[in-house]
Design an enzyme around this catalytic site. Structure first.
Site, short mmCIF file in Angstrom:
data_model
loop_
_atom_site.label_atom_id
_atom_site.label_comp_id
_atom_site.label_asym_id
_atom_site.label_seq_id
_atom_site.Cartn_x
_atom_site.Cartn_y
_atom_site.Cartn_z
N HIS A 28 0.83 -1.21 0.00
CA HIS A 28 0.00 0.00 0.00
C HIS A 28 0.86 1.25 0.00
O HIS A 28 1.69 1.45 0.89
CB HIS A 28 -0.92 0.02 1.22
CG HIS A 28 -2.06 0.98 1.09
ND1 HIS A 28 -3.25 0.64 0.49
CD2 HIS A 28 -2.19 2.27 1.47
CE1 HIS A 28 -4.07 1.69 0.51
NE2 HIS A 28 -3.43 2.69 1.10
N ASP A 30 0.29 5.60 -1.18
CA ASP A 30 -0.66 6.61 -1.64
C ASP A 30 -0.03 7.67 -2.53
O ASP A 30 -0.49 8.82 -2.56
CB ASP A 30 -1.32 7.28 -0.43
CG ASP A 30 -2.40 6.44 0.19
OD1 ASP A 30 -3.33 6.05 -0.53
OD2 ASP A 30 -2.32 6.15 1.40
N GLU A 132 -8.67 2.35 -3.02
CA GLU A 132 -8.92 2.50 -1.58
C GLU A 132 -10.15 3.37 -1.38
O GLU A 132 -10.12 4.58 -1.63
CB GLU A 132 -7.70 3.13 -0.89
CG GLU A 132 -7.89 3.22 0.62
CD GLU A 132 -6.69 3.78 1.34
OE1 GLU A 132 -6.55 3.50 2.55
OE2 GLU A 132 -5.87 4.50 0.71
N HIS A 159 -13.07 3.68 3.67
CA HIS A 159 -11.99 4.44 4.28
C HIS A 159 -12.46 4.83 5.68
O HIS A 159 -12.87 3.95 6.44
CB HIS A 159 -11.59 5.64 3.40
CG HIS A 159 -10.30 6.28 3.83
ND1 HIS A 159 -10.23 7.59 4.23
CD2 HIS A 159 -9.05 5.77 3.94
CE1 HIS A 159 -8.99 7.87 4.58
NE2 HIS A 159 -8.24 6.79 4.41
N HIS A 200 -9.40 -0.70 7.38
CA HIS A 200 -10.39 0.36 7.61
C HIS A 200 -11.76 -0.17 8.00
O HIS A 200 -12.63 0.64 8.37
CB HIS A 200 -10.54 1.28 6.38
CG HIS A 200 -9.40 2.21 6.17
ND1 HIS A 200 -9.23 3.38 6.89
CD2 HIS A 200 -8.34 2.14 5.32
CE1 HIS A 200 -8.13 3.98 6.48
NE2 HIS A 200 -7.56 3.26 5.54
#
Length: 380
Positions: A28, A30, A132, A159, A200
Site C-alpha cells: 500500500h 498513496d 482505496e 476508508h 479500515h
C-alpha cells in the site's frame, strides 16, 4: 526469538543481499494522491518527475530502487464525501496508469501474480493498481468489473467513513458489518479475482468477510491491536482466522497505529474520523494540542518490528507481509521513505529471524495469497 550477534552494518548488507534474491512486495502506497495534491502541478505525473530524487519525498523511482522494491501496490485513493466518487476514482486510476506509461523502463503494468517474477527478470518494478475506498463504486456492482478491467487488483472496502453497505472502523457502525449489497461486493470480487482488503473496516466486517470469501483476503495496512489500541488495527481473533482463510495481514508504518503513546496523543483529535473537517479546522486542532502537551511522541522502526513479530506469532509466519502506507504524513524514525525497507529487514535479522522466514514476509506470503485469489476466480 533470540537476538543475533550481527552488527548493524553486516545486518544491512545481509538484508540488501536477501532482497536482491527474493521479491519485496509493498501492499500500500498513496503516491497517486500525493501527485494529485502536489501544489506545483496537481495531478501532473510528468511534472512530478518521478525519475528524480527530490528532497522531502517518500516515494520516487530512485528511492524505490534503493529500497529494493520488486512490486508496489499503488492506491487509487479517494477521501469520503468527494462530489463525484466514481469519477474521482477513475482519475486516480489514470494517474497510476500515467506513471506506468511515462516510465516504461522502470514500471511494468502488473495484473497477475506471475508479473512480479517477470518484472524482476526485466529489471523493472511490478506496478499494481488498488482502489482505496469503495465509495467509488457509487453502490453499483457493475463498476467492480470496470475497475478490474482497468487493472485494479484489490479494493479496500471503505476508508474512514461508514458507507451505505459497509461499516468503517473509525466511524459509527450502521449495519452490524456488511449489508446484503456488501456481501455481494465480496462475492463479485471473488468471482473477478480481485483481492478483498479489510483495512479500515470494523471487526464485524472482517469476520463476516472471512466467513464469506472463498479466496484469501488481505488486510493491506494494519498493525496489531494488542500492541496499539487503535480501531484501525487488527484484533487477535481476526489474526487467528487468517490461518484458515489463507489470507495475509501487512504491517504498516503509520505512527499512531504503531506506538501507543502516539495513539494516545492523537486520540482526542481522531475520535470519529468520519466527521469531516476542513484542513484549516484540523490544523487548528493540532496546534491547540501541541500548545497543551507539546509535540506528538514518535514511533520507531523497532516498534514496527515489534508489530511484525506479534503478527507472526498470532497469524503465523505464512500470513504476514509489509504494507507501508506512505501517504505524505508523519513516518516512524528510521522509516522516512521507501528507500528504508532494507533497514527494516536488517533489524529483523538482528532479532534472529531467518532469511527463509523473512523471504515469506517480504513477498512470498503475498504471492501465495494472490495466487489463491486467482485460483478462486477460476473456480467460481
Amino acid at each position: 526469538m533470540p537476538t543475533s550477534s550481527l552488527s548493524s552494518a553486516r545486518a544491512l548488507d545481509q538484508a540488501r543481499a536477501l532482497l536482491d534474491r527474493v521479491p519485496l512486495i509493498d501492499g500500500h502506497n498513496d503516491l497517486a494522491w500525493i501527485i494529485r495534491r502536489d501544489p506545483r502541478a496537481p495531478g501532473d505525473v510528468g511534472a512530478y518527475a518521478l525519475e528524480k530524487r527530490r528532497p522531502k519525498r517518500e516515494s520516487d523511482i530512485p528511492r524505490l530502487r534503493e529500497g529494493k522494491v520488486s512490486a508496489q501496490f499503488w492506491a487509487a485513493f479517494i477521501p469520503s464525501g468527494v462530489p463525484h466518487p466514481a469519477r474521482t476514482t477513475l482519475e486516480q486510476i489514470e494517474i497510476i496508469r500515467r506513471m506506468n506509461a511515462l516510465h516504461p523502463a522502470d514500471f511494468l503494468p502488473a495484473l497477475r501474480s506471475t508479473d512480479v517474477a517477470r518484472a524482476r527478470r526485466e529489471g523493472r518494478i511490478a506496478s499494481f493498481i488498488a482502489v482505496e475506498n469503495g465509495e467509488g463504486l457509487e453502490n453499483s456492482l457493475a463498476l467492480l468489473g470496470s475497475f478490474h478491467a482497468l487493472g485494479v487488483r484489490y479494493l479496500t472496502l471503505c476508508h474512514n467513513d461508514t458507507l451505505d453497505w459497509v461499516d468503517s472502523a473509525t466511524d459509527l457502525p450502521r449495519h452490524g458489518g456488511l449489508t446484503a449489497f456488501g456481501r455481494d461486493v465480496v462475492r463479485e470480487m471473488n468471482r473477478l479475482g480481485m483481492m478483498v482488503d479489510l483495512s479500515h473496516t470494523t471487526t464485524a466486517v472482517m469476520h463476516q468477510a472471512l466467513s464469506l470469501s472463498v479466496a484469501p483476503v488481505a488486510i493491506t495496512h494494519s498493525n496489531a491491536r494488542a500492541l496499539c489500541d487503535h480501531p484501525r488495527n487488527t484484533p487477535d481473533d481476526v489474526l487467528i482466522r487468517l490461518r484458515h482463510n489463507g489470507g495475509i495481514i501487512m504491517a504498516t508504518f503509520v505512527p499512531d497505529f504503531t506506538n501507543q503513546a502516539v495513539r494516545d496523543w492523537w486520540r482526542p483529535l481522531e475520535e470519529g474520523l468520519g466527521r469531516r473537517r476542513s484542513a484549516a479546522e484540523w490544523d487548528a486542532l493540532v496546534a491547540a494540542r501541541e500548545a497543551q502537551l507539546g509535540p506528538s511522541p514518535v514511533a520507531t522502526l523497532s516498534q514496527v518490528c515489534d508489530h511484525l513479530e506479534y503478527l507472526i506469532d498470532r497469524a503465523g509466519i505464512e500470513h504476514v507481509g509489509i504494507g507501508s502506507d506512505f501517504y505524505g504524513g508523519i513516518t516512524p524514525e528510521g522509516l522516512h521513505d521507501v528507500s528504508r525497507f532494507p533497514h527494516l529487514f536488517a533489524e529483523m535479522l538482528r532479532r534472529g529471524w531467518s532469511e527463509a522466514d523473512l523471504a515469506l514476509v517480504a513477498g512470498g506470503n503475498f504471492l501465495r495469497a494472490f495466487r489463491g485469489v486467482e485460483r478462486a476466480a477460476g473456480e467460481t
